[in-house]
Write a protein that holds these residues in place. Structure first.
Motif, short mmCIF file in Angstrom:
data_model
loop_
_atom_site.label_atom_id
_atom_site.label_comp_id
_atom_site.label_asym_id
_atom_site.label_seq_id
_atom_site.Cartn_x
_atom_site.Cartn_y
_atom_site.Cartn_z
N ALA A 103 41.24 -30.16 -105.28
CA ALA A 103 42.05 -29.19 -104.53
C ALA A 103 41.96 -29.51 -103.04
CB ALA A 103 41.58 -27.77 -104.80
N TRP A 104 42.98 -29.07 -102.29
CA TRP A 104 43.01 -29.35 -100.86
C TRP A 104 43.69 -28.21 -100.11
CZ3 TRP A 104 47.85 -29.54 -98.62
CH2 TRP A 104 48.93 -29.68 -99.51
N ARG A 105 43.39 -28.13 -98.80
CA ARG A 105 44.04 -27.16 -97.93
C ARG A 105 44.12 -27.74 -96.52
NH1 ARG A 105 40.65 -22.73 -97.89
NH2 ARG A 105 41.75 -21.75 -99.63
N LEU A 106 45.27 -27.55 -95.87
CA LEU A 106 45.48 -28.00 -94.50
C LEU A 106 45.97 -26.81 -93.70
CD1 LEU A 106 45.48 -30.55 -92.66
CD2 LEU A 106 47.89 -30.84 -93.24
N GLN A 107 45.35 -26.58 -92.52
CA GLN A 107 45.67 -25.39 -91.72
C GLN A 107 45.69 -25.74 -90.24
OE1 GLN A 107 43.21 -23.69 -89.68
NE2 GLN A 107 44.40 -21.87 -89.16
N SER A 108 46.59 -25.09 -89.47
CA SER A 108 46.66 -25.34 -88.03
C SER A 108 47.16 -24.09 -87.31
CB SER A 108 47.58 -26.52 -87.72
OG SER A 108 47.58 -26.82 -86.34
N THR A 109 46.69 -23.92 -86.05
CA THR A 109 47.08 -22.77 -85.25
C THR A 109 47.39 -23.21 -83.83
OG1 THR A 109 45.73 -21.22 -86.53
CG2 THR A 109 46.35 -20.53 -84.32
N LEU A 110 48.45 -22.65 -83.27
CA LEU A 110 48.82 -22.91 -81.88
C LEU A 110 48.99 -21.57 -81.17
CD1 LEU A 110 49.81 -24.79 -79.56
CD2 LEU A 110 52.12 -24.55 -80.51
N LYS A 111 48.33 -21.41 -80.01
CA LYS A 111 48.47 -20.20 -79.19
C LYS A 111 48.83 -20.60 -77.77
CE LYS A 111 45.16 -16.91 -81.23
NZ LYS A 111 43.94 -16.11 -80.92
N GLN A 112 49.68 -19.79 -77.16
CA GLN A 112 50.02 -19.98 -75.75
C GLN A 112 50.17 -18.59 -75.14
OE1 GLN A 112 50.71 -23.10 -74.18
NE2 GLN A 112 51.14 -22.21 -72.18
N ALA A 113 49.40 -18.32 -74.07
CA ALA A 113 49.43 -17.00 -73.44
C ALA A 113 49.53 -17.16 -71.93
CB ALA A 113 48.19 -16.18 -73.80
N GLY A 114 50.27 -16.27 -71.29
CA GLY A 114 50.39 -16.27 -69.84
C GLY A 114 49.41 -15.31 -69.21
N GLU A 119 45.49 -22.50 -76.98
CA GLU A 119 44.61 -23.01 -78.04
C GLU A 119 45.42 -23.93 -78.95
OE1 GLU A 119 42.58 -20.22 -80.51
OE2 GLU A 119 41.82 -19.05 -78.80
N LEU A 120 44.74 -24.94 -79.48
CA LEU A 120 45.28 -25.77 -80.54
C LEU A 120 44.14 -26.04 -81.52
CD1 LEU A 120 47.51 -27.42 -81.86
CD2 LEU A 120 46.84 -29.36 -80.43
N ASN A 121 44.26 -25.52 -82.73
CA ASN A 121 43.19 -25.60 -83.72
C ASN A 121 43.72 -26.16 -85.03
OD1 ASN A 121 41.72 -24.06 -81.76
ND2 ASN A 121 42.61 -22.19 -82.64
N GLY A 122 42.82 -26.73 -85.82
CA GLY A 122 43.21 -27.24 -87.13
C GLY A 122 42.01 -27.39 -88.04
N SER A 123 42.26 -27.40 -89.34
CA SER A 123 41.17 -27.57 -90.31
C SER A 123 41.70 -28.22 -91.58
CB SER A 123 40.52 -26.22 -90.65
OG SER A 123 41.43 -25.38 -91.36
N GLU A 141 32.57 -29.97 -101.76
CA GLU A 141 33.61 -29.56 -100.83
C GLU A 141 33.37 -30.20 -99.47
OE1 GLU A 141 34.98 -25.52 -98.48
OE2 GLU A 141 34.35 -25.33 -100.57
N LEU A 142 34.43 -30.73 -98.90
CA LEU A 142 34.40 -31.29 -97.55
C LEU A 142 35.29 -30.42 -96.67
CD1 LEU A 142 33.67 -33.58 -95.51
CD2 LEU A 142 35.79 -34.71 -96.25
N PHE A 143 34.73 -29.99 -95.53
CA PHE A 143 35.48 -29.14 -94.59
C PHE A 143 35.36 -29.74 -93.20
CE2 PHE A 143 35.42 -25.78 -91.37
CZ PHE A 143 36.66 -25.18 -91.59
N ALA A 144 36.47 -29.83 -92.48
CA ALA A 144 36.47 -30.33 -91.11
C ALA A 144 37.41 -29.45 -90.29
CB ALA A 144 36.93 -31.79 -91.06
N SER A 145 36.99 -29.14 -89.07
CA SER A 145 37.82 -28.30 -88.21
C SER A 145 37.70 -28.75 -86.76
CB SER A 145 37.43 -26.82 -88.32
OG SER A 145 36.15 -26.59 -87.78
N SER A 146 38.73 -28.45 -85.99
CA SER A 146 38.74 -28.75 -84.56
C SER A 146 39.30 -27.54 -83.82
CB SER A 146 39.59 -29.99 -84.28
OG SER A 146 39.65 -30.26 -82.90
#
Length: 766
Positions: free
Chosen positions: A266-277, A293-297, A310-315
């Motif tokens: 099984a696998w999962r890919l996730q990412s988040t982008l935030k921009q605030a003034g 912010e720019l995040n991913g896992s 299970e292998l997990f990696a995030s940034s």
């Protein structure tokens, strides 16, 4: 005190004070159909009533306060086929439910039939489902403020760190996807490097938990847990979007996942982008408070037979501005700025980030493997590596915009080995070994030194369960070695290099018990020890912390800190009146904290207040309360209260930066379904924060801010959009745009807190 007694009597005698016509119950047992073994940890749901419980260690489960009638129960357990059972309730109903092993997993997966010791028998809380959805887009610290006993200590609008019962930073451990988060040792001005969009559930353990989680868990533990990987060979995904009016923030998070046909990968890919003034108070815009912010896992899982891995990696990557108005030229200017009702520098609507600002990168890699021994239990081995790189760009005359003043690089390696034995008799337990190696490097101006650190620990926890009674006991030993490397005078390049060494060790224990009363009331009591060695920053820091607008000085003579936590509570989960009430008392010996002073220091970067790390014997005690009452089938009201008291035992003076009392109320209304909008729910909420009167006069340059009351509203709905169901949320915070300042905001000296904020949230699953 009278208020607390009233709450206690409401819990204990609720059945006497409220006439209840529905006093029936369901008792049952969940078993394996093939061999008759009980299945602890099975999920049992009353479908129409949407009540869920979990079978205990002996396979038993129960529902209370049911009316006469027919009920449908959905029963599920990992590795087994789910089943739906119908039962007529006319009194006390007993039944046995047998589950069959799933044919798709029968030859590939072995399931350990035990309920893991995930959290100790202490006061716990969680954010999940709708409550978690209503925090999407907010920081971790702000999200957790919805839980009684939790607050956040802030550095302006962009940095927020969780506070549990008045404790924060390296007294509150954060586990992100099962990995202890490192990089929080430097103080309150560094926000946790986590992406809350990753979480399927956030659990909080309130109180000392060193036996289960290791040193530093003095105030509590926060567990950020993603959903388990899905091996059912179904490709699916989810998209979340949030937009905020106050700082014109946009956040987009997406994840996709799937599995192979053999149900082994099984696998999962996730990412988040935030921009605030820049953020806005009720009356003006705060200059240089934008962030992004720019995040991913990535998660990969494999399971076959007795083995799973299970292998997990995030940034995690963020750049966040620090309010420009906190950088003051002279002592007279600083004192004038503190007394001024609004800052001299007013910002505008902008996404630009100038000096001062922080640039943070945090990478995590985790490899976790487990093996099931049929007759013994499950062994788990986990290795993790973290790299935290933090760059500080201060407001210094003539600085090149590309040059930082200070850079940290913290590398951490953890190795954890534990064994969960199968139930024998009424016992289930866990025994484990832990190890950690950590290195810190810095470049630029001195703030803290290079250092190496080694930790090792061993623990054993056992839980005894029978019928309604549970007892848990645990013991743990930890040893920590640290060696720093710095010049005797850090700012003199001709000063000799020194390498001071530190050795710390301590043995701690815990003992807790809980009892489930007939009426659905559950009581618990815990006595838990905790400890932590001083962090390297507390020992050696000497310099300007821009995000705190202060000059901070450490103490190389600090000793380890130890704590004894006593807690008790009672909760009710059925009937019209539900809730939770808990009390705690902490004996903190050699408590280390950052004490404000009346000193000021003039540097080339301006004038700053001086804060010093000191050590005292402290006492913390307080109360958390939550009550909910169903006024009508479609109308509920809930009340929350948290209060904490903390003082220095030596002279009975109050400790600084302790949260003021908070009380809130929420009225929830279920609205009728419309053609395209289902499950419509509207909340009105009000929160009152008292003025913190328990302070030491003269300890700070400004008295604590006045009390304030904020109003808000939340609306959620499932909207039919073609063939797709879209989760929709609309929230209003500080609805009447009130001007206020919060005592736990480090920048309360210079500016107000945030004004009105309208939030739109969308969620789509496919």
């Amino acid at each position: 005190m009278r208020y607390l007694l009233i709450l206690s009597f409401l819990f204990i005698f609720t059945e006497l004070s409220l006439a209840q016509n529905c006093d029936f119950s369901i008792f049952g047992t969940v078993k394996d159909v093939t061999d008759g073994k009980v299945l602890p940890g099975a999920s049992i749901k009353l479908i129409k009533e949407n009540q869920v419980t979990v079978s205990e260690i002996d396979g038993h489960f129960h529902f209370y306060k049911l009316c006469a009638g027919n009920y449908m129960l959905e029963v599920s357990f990992v590795g087994y086929s789910s089943t739906i059972v119908s039962i007529d309730v006319k009194g006390k109903a007993d039944l046995t439910i047998s589950l069959e092993p799933s044919s798709s997993l029968l030859n590939t997966v072995k399931v350990l039939g035990t309920k893991s010791i995930e959290t100790p028998l202490q006061s716990t809380a969680k954010l999940k489902d709708r409550e978690l959805a209503l925090t999407r887009g907010e920081s971790l610290g702000e999200s957790l403020k919805k839980i009684p006993g939790l607050n956040s200590i802030q550095t302006g609008p962009s940095v927020s760190k969780p506070v549990i019962h008045g404790m924060h930073s390296n007294r509150v451990l954060i586990f992100n996807s099962g990995v202890r988060l490192e990089g929080q040792q430097w103080g309150s001005e560094h926000a946790p490097e986590v992406d809350p969009f990753l979480a399927n559930e956030i659990k909080v353990v309130k109180g000392a938990a060193s036996v289960q989680y290791g040193p530093d868990a003095v105030g509590g533990v926060i567990l950020i847990e993603p959903a388990s990987l899905n091996y059912d060979n179904r490709f699916k995904g989810e998209v979340d979007f949030a937009a905020m009016s106050n700082n014109q923030m946009g956040a987009l998070s997406a994840k996709v996942e799937g599995a192979n046909k053999a149900n082994t990968f099984a696998w999962r890919l996730q990412s988040t982008l935030k921009q605030a003034g820049n953020a806005k108070t009720a009356d003006y815009i705060l200059d240089n408070t934008a962030f992004r912010e720019l995040n991913g896992s990535l998660a990969l899982g494999y399971q076959k037979g007795h083995f799973s891995s299970e292998l997990f990696a995030s940034s995690f990557n963020t750049k966040l501005g620090i309010f420009t108005g906190s950088n003051i030229g002279s002592e007279s200017d600083l004192l004038a700025a503190i007394q001024r009702p609004r800052p001299d520098i007013i910002g505008d609507r902008s996404y630009e980030i100038g000096r001062p600002y922080q640039d943070v990168q945090h990478q995590t890699i985790k490899l976790k493997s487990s093996y099931l021994f049929d007759e013994l239990g499950k062994a788990v081995l986990q290795y993790s590596f973290q790299r935290n790189i933090r760059e500080e760009y201060s407001l210094v005359r003539g600085s090149n915009s590309n040059n930082y003043q200070l850079q940290f690089e913290l590398n951490t390696q953890n190795l954890d080995l534990y064994f969960e034995h199968k139930p024998f008799g009424n016992f289930t337990g866990k025994i484990g070994l832990t190890g950690m190696y950590q290195q810190n490097f810095y470049d630029g101006s001195y703030l803290i030194p290079f250092f190496d650190s080694y930790n090792t620990g061993a623990y054993w926890i056992e839980k005894w369960s029978k019928n309604r009674f549970e007892v848990e006991a645990g013991l743990r030993f930890d040893y920590k070695y640290m060696q720093a490397k710095l010049r005797n005078n850090p700012r003199d390049n001709n000063s000799p290099i020194i390498t001071p060494e530190f050795n710390f060790n301590q043995t701690v224990g815990t003992l807790g018990a809980s009892y489930l009363l007939k009426e659905g009331l559950k009581v618990h009591a815990t006595m838990a020890q905790a400890w932590r060695p001083p962090a390297i920053s507390e020992l050696f820091i000497d310099g300007i912390v821009q995000a705190q607008a202060a000059y901070v000085i450490g103490d190389r003579n600090l000793k380890e800190e130890s704590s004894l936590n006593l807690s008790t509570g009672i909760s009710k989960t059925s009937g019209k009146l539900t809730g939770d009430l808990s009390f705690y008392y902490d004996f903190n010996n050699d408590y280390i904290y950052l004490r404000p002073t009346q000193e000021f220091i003039l540097t080339t970067r301006g004038t700053y207040r001086v804060l010093r790390y000191v050590q005292v014997d402290a006492r913390f005690y307080g109360t958390d309360a939550f009550l909910a009452y169903q006024l009508h089938e479609k109308l509920n009201i809930s009340l929350k209260y948290s209060g904490v008291r903390a003082y220095n035992k030596a002279n009975n003076s109050f400790l600084e930066l302790i949260p003021a009392d908070r009380t809130s109320a929420t009225l929830s209304l279920k609205l009728p379904d419309l053609k395209l909008m289902k499950s419509n729910l509207l909340d009105f909420n009000v929160q009152h924060v008292a003025q913190q009167s328990r302070v030491n006069p003269g300890a700070e340059p400004l008295l604590p801010p006045a009390a304030y009351t904020l109003f808000g509203a939340d609306f959620t709905s499932n909207v039919k959009f073609g063939k797709q169901i879209l989760g929709f949320g609309l929230s209003a915070q500080n609805l009447f745009n009130k001007s206020y300042r919060d005592y736990l905001n480090n920048f309360r000296y210079f500016n107000d807190d945030l004004g009105r904020n309208i939030i739109i949230r969308l969620n789509m699953k496919f």
